[in-house]
Design a protein around this motif. Structure first.
Motif, PDB file in Angstrom:
ATOM      1  N   LYS A 138     -11.862   5.019   7.870  1.00 17.87           N
ATOM      2  CA  LYS A 138     -10.954   4.258   7.730  1.00 17.87           C
ATOM      3  C   LYS A 138     -10.025   3.432   6.423  1.00 17.87           C
ATOM      4  O   LYS A 138     -11.243   2.434   6.147  1.00 17.87           O
ATOM      5  CB  LYS A 138      -9.915   3.584   8.843  1.00 17.87           C
ATOM      6  CG  LYS A 138     -10.918   2.115   9.476  1.00 17.87           C
ATOM      7  CD  LYS A 138     -10.960   1.421  10.753  1.00 17.87           C
ATOM      8  CE  LYS A 138     -11.498   0.175  11.023  1.00 17.87           C
ATOM      9  NZ  LYS A 138     -11.204  -0.096  12.492  1.00 17.87           N
ATOM     10  N   LEU A 139      -9.663   3.131   5.885  1.00 15.89           N
ATOM     11  CA  LEU A 139      -8.885   2.724   4.877  1.00 15.89           C
ATOM     12  C   LEU A 139      -8.139   0.690   5.004  1.00 15.89           C
ATOM     13  O   LEU A 139      -7.280   0.209   5.908  1.00 15.89           O
ATOM     14  CB  LEU A 139      -8.038   2.816   4.328  1.00 15.89           C
ATOM     15  CG  LEU A 139      -7.446   2.151   2.307  1.00 15.89           C
ATOM     16  CD1 LEU A 139      -8.492   2.174   2.057  1.00 15.89           C
ATOM     17  CD2 LEU A 139      -6.020   2.909   2.070  1.00 15.89           C
ATOM     18  N   ASN A 140      -9.183  -0.073   4.528  1.00 19.06           N
ATOM     19  CA  ASN A 140      -8.853  -1.477   4.854  1.00 19.06           C
ATOM     20  C   ASN A 140      -8.057  -1.680   4.242  1.00 19.06           C
ATOM     21  O   ASN A 140      -6.876  -2.662   4.261  1.00 19.06           O
ATOM     22  CB  ASN A 140     -10.443  -2.798   4.909  1.00 19.06           C
ATOM     23  CG  ASN A 140     -11.227  -2.119   6.134  1.00 19.06           C
ATOM     24  OD1 ASN A 140     -12.644  -2.300   5.972  1.00 19.06           O
ATOM     25  ND2 ASN A 140     -10.826  -1.215   7.259  1.00 19.06           N
ATOM     26  N   GLY A 141      -8.316  -1.097   2.441  1.00 16.46           N
ATOM     27  CA  GLY A 141      -7.357  -1.679   1.357  1.00 16.46           C
ATOM     28  C   GLY A 141      -7.840  -2.199   0.188  1.00 16.46           C
ATOM     29  O   GLY A 141      -8.910  -1.160   0.639  1.00 16.46           O
ATOM     30  N   TYR A 142      -7.737  -2.304  -0.987  1.00 16.96           N
ATOM     31  CA  TYR A 142      -8.249  -2.411  -2.018  1.00 16.96           C
ATOM     32  C   TYR A 142      -7.903  -4.109  -2.618  1.00 16.96           C
ATOM     33  O   TYR A 142      -6.898  -4.575  -2.016  1.00 16.96           O
ATOM     34  CB  TYR A 142      -7.820  -1.586  -3.234  1.00 16.96           C
ATOM     35  CG  TYR A 142      -6.292  -1.793  -3.165  1.00 16.96           C
ATOM     36  CD1 TYR A 142      -6.024  -1.722  -4.005  1.00 16.96           C
ATOM     37  CD2 TYR A 142      -5.083  -0.729  -3.177  1.00 16.96           C
ATOM     38  CE1 TYR A 142      -4.035  -1.532  -4.336  1.00 16.96           C
ATOM     39  CE2 TYR A 142      -4.281  -0.566  -2.539  1.00 16.96           C
ATOM     40  CZ  TYR A 142      -3.337  -0.939  -3.795  1.00 16.96           C
ATOM     41  OH  TYR A 142      -1.983  -1.192  -3.901  1.00 16.96           O
ATOM     42  N   ARG A 143      -8.475  -4.086  -3.857  1.00 19.60           N
ATOM     43  CA  ARG A 143      -8.446  -5.499  -4.416  1.00 19.60           C
ATOM     44  C   ARG A 143      -8.248  -4.729  -5.840  1.00 19.60           C
ATOM     45  O   ARG A 143      -9.498  -4.415  -6.481  1.00 19.60           O
ATOM     46  CB  ARG A 143      -9.470  -6.375  -4.028  1.00 19.60           C
ATOM     47  CG  ARG A 143      -9.598  -7.625  -4.741  1.00 19.60           C
ATOM     48  CD  ARG A 143     -10.306  -8.548  -4.551  1.00 19.60           C
ATOM     49  NE  ARG A 143     -10.185  -9.548  -3.067  1.00 19.60           N
ATOM     50  CZ  ARG A 143     -10.700 -10.051  -2.066  1.00 19.60           C
ATOM     51  NH1 ARG A 143     -12.092 -10.172  -2.440  1.00 19.60           N
ATOM     52  NH2 ARG A 143      -9.890 -10.575  -0.957  1.00 19.60           N
TER      53      ARG A 143
ATOM     54  N   LEU B 252       0.552  -1.132   0.300  1.00 18.18           N
ATOM     55  CA  LEU B 252       0.008  -0.037   0.064  1.00 18.18           C
ATOM     56  C   LEU B 252       1.311   1.643  -0.226  1.00 18.18           C
ATOM     57  O   LEU B 252       1.893   1.646   0.973  1.00 18.18           O
ATOM     58  CB  LEU B 252      -1.121  -0.082   1.132  1.00 18.18           C
ATOM     59  CG  LEU B 252      -1.551   0.965   1.573  1.00 18.18           C
ATOM     60  CD1 LEU B 252      -2.486   1.091   0.205  1.00 18.18           C
ATOM     61  CD2 LEU B 252      -2.106   1.203   2.798  1.00 18.18           C
ATOM     62  N   VAL B 253       0.604   1.858  -1.162  1.00 21.75           N
ATOM     63  CA  VAL B 253       1.157   3.492  -1.085  1.00 21.75           C
ATOM     64  C   VAL B 253       0.377   4.592  -0.745  1.00 21.75           C
ATOM     65  O   VAL B 253      -0.138   4.604  -2.033  1.00 21.75           O
ATOM     66  CB  VAL B 253       1.982   3.382  -2.621  1.00 21.75           C
ATOM     67  CG1 VAL B 253       3.330   4.900  -1.971  1.00 21.75           C
ATOM     68  CG2 VAL B 253       3.206   2.900  -2.764  1.00 21.75           C
ATOM     69  N   VAL B 254       1.153   4.948   0.692  1.00 21.25           N
ATOM     70  CA  VAL B 254      -0.013   6.367   0.508  1.00 21.25           C
ATOM     71  C   VAL B 254       0.947   7.378   0.855  1.00 21.25           C
ATOM     72  O   VAL B 254       2.689   7.970   1.437  1.00 21.25           O
ATOM     73  CB  VAL B 254      -0.241   5.761   2.100  1.00 21.25           C
ATOM     74  CG1 VAL B 254      -1.444   6.998   2.845  1.00 21.25           C
ATOM     75  CG2 VAL B 254      -1.366   5.060   2.057  1.00 21.25           C
TER      76      VAL B 254
END
Length: 228
Positions: A186-191, A51-53
């Motif tokens: 909040k960000l859980n993530g992505y797929r 994850l690039v934030v």
């Protein structure tokens, strides 16, 4: 044939712990579960390994934003909700395909769980202004009681999925966010699937959440059965 269910469960377990050898689908989680809706962060949508934030400093600027990223801003103004979900800006006169995402463009964008992402869906694409050379990124918005979604209809702990694609529809994916309060999610993530195959929008497992782990296992099993 009696061993087939065990093999299927083993494949599901490998996927849940990060195994991708037999799949082009990448699930990238945010270990920090950070608040992502304060208009101060952008995150990559097509990085398969991490994850690039990065920080976003308004007003940003043409050519100063990372390619194929998403930014969210949820807040209150004059007692009314204001919301923005947007792709990144690009330099003037950028090459094609535009390196800013398309968004799912049908119905309420936060209520698309249980649907497929593919080229046949209706998409909200970035718009190129030929005279200025500016690409207007795809975006969703809310202003008071008007807009593409309504932040006031959700409760704390609700999880929503946001569908996206590369602008040429060569890859599809979705972001999973979880409500902490009306304006803090909040960000859980992505797929996403880097093969370009259709993607089924279902909740994925988040570390520390037994309920989402169960949902992720059931969803992955159901997704495999649908493809048969």
């Amino acid at each position: 044939m009696r061993n087939a269910p065990k093999r299927t469960l083993a494949l599901v377990a490998l996927t849940l712990i990060g195994g991708t050898a037999m799949s082009d689908v990448h699930t990238v989680l945010d270990p920090e579960q950070r608040i992502i809706t304060n208009n101060d962060l952008v995150f990559d949508l097509f990085n398969p390994t991490e994850l690039v934030v990065t920080a976003f400093t308004p007003p940003g600027g043409i050519g100063q934003e990372r390619e194929n990223t998403m930014r969210l801003s949820f807040r209150e103004l004059g007692g009314a909700p204001i919301g923005l979900i947007t792709g990144n800006l690009l330099p003037f006169f950028p090459p094609t395909p535009f390196a800013t995402p398309s968004f799912l463009g049908v119905g309420n964008p936060l209520l698309q769980e249980g649907t497929w992402l593919n080229e046949s869906r209706q998409w909200l694409d970035p718009v190129y202004e030929i005279d200025s050379g500016i690409v207007e990124p795809a975006s969703y918005g809310q202003s008071g009681s008007q807009g593409d979604f309504d932040l006031l209809t959700f409760e704390d702990g609700d999880v929503v999925l946001i569908g996206y694609a590369k602008s040429d529809k060569s890859m599809f994916g979705y972001v999973q966010i979880e409500r902490v309060s009306t304006y803090d999610w909040k960000l859980n993530g992505y797929r996403f699937d880097d093969s370009g195959a259709p993607v089924f929008m279902e909740r994925f497992a988040v570390p520390g959440s037994a309920s989402l782990l169960t949902l992720g296992a059931a969803g992955l099993l159901a997704g495999r059965q649908r493809r048969r």
